[in-house]
Each structure stands twice: as structure tokens, then as C-alpha cells.
Design an enzyme around this catalytic site. Structure first.
Site, PDB file in Angstrom:
ATOM      1  N   GLY A 153       8.479  -3.299   4.971  1.00  0.00           N
ATOM      2  CA  GLY A 153       9.045  -1.995   5.317  1.00  0.00           C
ATOM      3  C   GLY A 153       9.944  -1.333   4.287  1.00  0.00           C
ATOM      4  O   GLY A 153      10.569  -0.317   4.591  1.00  0.00           O
TER       5      GLY A 153
ATOM      6  N   ASP B 217      -0.127  -1.596   9.187  1.00  0.00           N
ATOM      7  CA  ASP B 217      -0.194  -2.950   8.624  1.00  0.00           C
ATOM      8  C   ASP B 217      -0.740  -3.890   9.701  1.00  0.00           C
ATOM      9  O   ASP B 217      -0.655  -3.588  10.896  1.00  0.00           O
ATOM     10  CB  ASP B 217       1.201  -3.435   8.171  1.00  0.00           C
ATOM     11  CG  ASP B 217       1.130  -4.486   7.055  1.00  0.00           C
ATOM     12  OD1 ASP B 217       1.600  -4.199   5.933  1.00  0.00           O
ATOM     13  OD2 ASP B 217       0.609  -5.593   7.293  1.00  0.00           O
TER      14      ASP B 217
ATOM     15  N   ASP C  67       0.551   0.436  -0.676  1.00  0.00           N
ATOM     16  CA  ASP C  67       1.022  -0.729  -1.441  1.00  0.00           C
ATOM     17  C   ASP C  67       0.328  -1.984  -0.904  1.00  0.00           C
ATOM     18  O   ASP C  67       0.774  -3.094  -1.143  1.00  0.00           O
ATOM     19  CB  ASP C  67       2.549  -0.825  -1.280  1.00  0.00           C
ATOM     20  CG  ASP C  67       3.201  -1.762  -2.291  1.00  0.00           C
ATOM     21  OD1 ASP C  67       2.637  -1.940  -3.380  1.00  0.00           O
ATOM     22  OD2 ASP C  67       4.281  -2.302  -1.981  1.00  0.00           O
TER      23      ASP C  67
ATOM     24  N   LYS D  23      -1.282   1.325  -5.051  1.00  0.00           N
ATOM     25  CA  LYS D  23      -1.215   0.146  -5.925  1.00  0.00           C
ATOM     26  C   LYS D  23      -2.626  -0.347  -6.257  1.00  0.00           C
ATOM     27  O   LYS D  23      -3.499  -0.376  -5.386  1.00  0.00           O
ATOM     28  CB  LYS D  23      -0.467  -0.984  -5.228  1.00  0.00           C
ATOM     29  CG  LYS D  23      -0.510  -2.243  -6.076  1.00  0.00           C
ATOM     30  CD  LYS D  23       0.468  -3.293  -5.720  1.00  0.00           C
ATOM     31  CE  LYS D  23       0.258  -3.913  -4.350  1.00  0.00           C
ATOM     32  NZ  LYS D  23       1.455  -4.680  -4.004  1.00  0.00           N
TER      33      LYS D  23
END
Ligand SMILES: C[S@@+](CC[C@H](N)C(=O)[O-])C[C@H]1O[C@@H](n2cnc3c(N)ncnc32)[C@H](O)[C@@H]1O
Length: 207
Positions: A51, A71, A105, A145
């Protein structure tokens, strides 16, 4: 990145000092120095646990904005402008958005077998582009990413089809020996302009 690994490194210590939930947060801080979401924006954070990025994004967009985190692991964040979807981001995209920015990410758990690891990472990049097609506003921005690899080279034409500008950023907090790199992609245009931001559930983008 877990807190256990590299607990003596200065970025780990700095992240702890700032009260961030992850060391990764420092990478986002640096990426956002050139451009960031506006107050009131709705943004999506793919692979949001534990987070750290969501914490930063929540304060950047403020109470009039929103952060939707996705997630498989619940980060248990309690912030009034944060909404969490517990799911595998490779699954069907739900009816959410549209978003001005998408952050990703997400990374698979690496097994140490290069071809398997990069194939799994590439699956997540394709999934991320699928979320862009379904939920990112025209003109929107993606921060994703990736890892420098032939798998990234393979997907680059798909990224170039969607964004008018793509920059590669290596934040100082990213380990020098790692092939990790962040793509800052601006000026989203849907490959089929009718479905951007429409939360269409069908997916036809595959590795
Ligand atoms: C490096 S961590 C993200 C750190 C985060 N940006 C932060 O600052 O706290 C990568 C995350 O990607 C998530 N992830 C990996 N594969 C996923 C998938 N298929 N769907 C959703 N999340 C996934 C992992 O559970 C993990 O929490």
C-alpha cells in the site's frame, strides 16, 4: 519488496521514517517529481499491496479524488478515498473507472527461472494494458513497472500503439543491479477508440 530484505539500506530506512508501507513508495515519489495526478483525479493502483503507492496517491488526489487499489493480497488500508478490489488483475476487468491515471507496480513472485519469471511478468504487463483499454480516459497516463528483457521488447509495439509518448525511468531507489525499470506513458488513445473508459468486460489482448 519485503521489509526484511535490505533492512539496512538507506531507502528502507527513509521509507520507514516517512511512515510509508513499502520501500517502493520512494520510487513513486521520485517518478511523480516530473508529473503527477491532479487534485480530484480518480486513479487506479494495480498490484497495490502493501500500500505504499496508494498512500502517496491518496494524498496527491485528496478527498475529492479517489484511489482504486487492486491486488490478490488485501493491504488493509483505511483511507476515506481508497477503495480496494481483491482480485487477480489478469481476470476480467470489472466496471470501474474511468481513471485519469493508471499505476502498475505489480510483479509476480520470482522463482529464479528466468524464462518462467519473465513470461509471468509479461502476462501482468498485457493485463495492465487491458485495464488501460477498458478504464483509462483518452489522454490518460500510465506508470508501469517492467523489467528490461526481450519480453518487454515484444510488448513495446502494443504500448506504442496506445500512448503518444513513452519514457523509461530508473528511480534511484531501484536497485542498480536489478533490471527493473518504470515506463511513464502519456497521451493514451484507445486502439479501438470506442471502448476506452467504457469498462467493457471483454478482453482480446493476450500475450
Ligand atoms: C512490489 S509489490 C507492490 C508494492 C506497492 N506498489 C506498494 O508500494 O506497496 C507487487 C504486488 O503485485 C501483486 N500482484 C502480483 N501478481 C498479481 C496479480 N496477478 N493480480 C493482482 N496483484 C498481483 C502482489 O500481490 C504484490 O502485492
Amino acid at each position: 519488496m519485503s521489509w526484511k530484505r535490505g533492512s539496512q539500506d538507506r531507502y528502507y530506512k527513509a521509507a520507514r521514517r516517512e511512515g510509508y508501507r513499502s520501500r517502493s513508495a520512494l520510487k513513486l515519489e521520485e517518478i511523480l517529481r516530473s508529473k503527477k495526478p491532479r487534485y480530484g483525479d480518480a486513479v487506479l493502483d494495480l498490484g497495490c499491496s502493501p500500500g505504499g503507492w496508494s498512500q502517496i496517491l491518496s494524498s496527491v488526489v485528496g478527498p475529492k479524488g479517489s484511489v482504486t487499489g487492486v491486488d490478490v493480497v488485501d493491504p488493509h488500508i483505511r483511507l476515506p478515498n481508497f477503495h480496494f478490489l481483491q482480485m487477480d488483475m489478469r481476470d476480467q476487468v470489472p466496471s470501474v473507472g474511468p481513471f485519469s491515471w493508471i499505476f502498475c507496480d505489480a510483479a509476480p513472485k520470482f522463482m529464479g527461472v528466468r524464462d518462467v519469471d519473465m513470461a509471468r511478468a509479461q502476462e501482468l504487463w498485457y493485463a495492465c494494458l487491458n485495464w488501460c483499454d477498458k478504464t483509462l480516459k483518452q489522454g490518460g497516463t500510465l506508470v508501469m513497472k517492467a523489467f528490461q528483457s526481450r519480453e518487454l521488447d515484444e510488448i513495446r509495439p502494443e504500448i506504442a500503439r496506445r500512448f503518444s509518448s513513452v519514457k523509461f525511468v530508473k528511480p534511484k531507489a531501484s536497485r542498480r543491479e536489478s533490471s527493473e525499470i518504470y515506463l511513464l506513458c502519456d497521451g493514451f488513445r484507445s486502439p479501438s477508440s470506442s471502448d476506452a473508459g467504457s469498462s467493457s468486460p471483454e478482453s482480446n489482448l493476450t500475450p
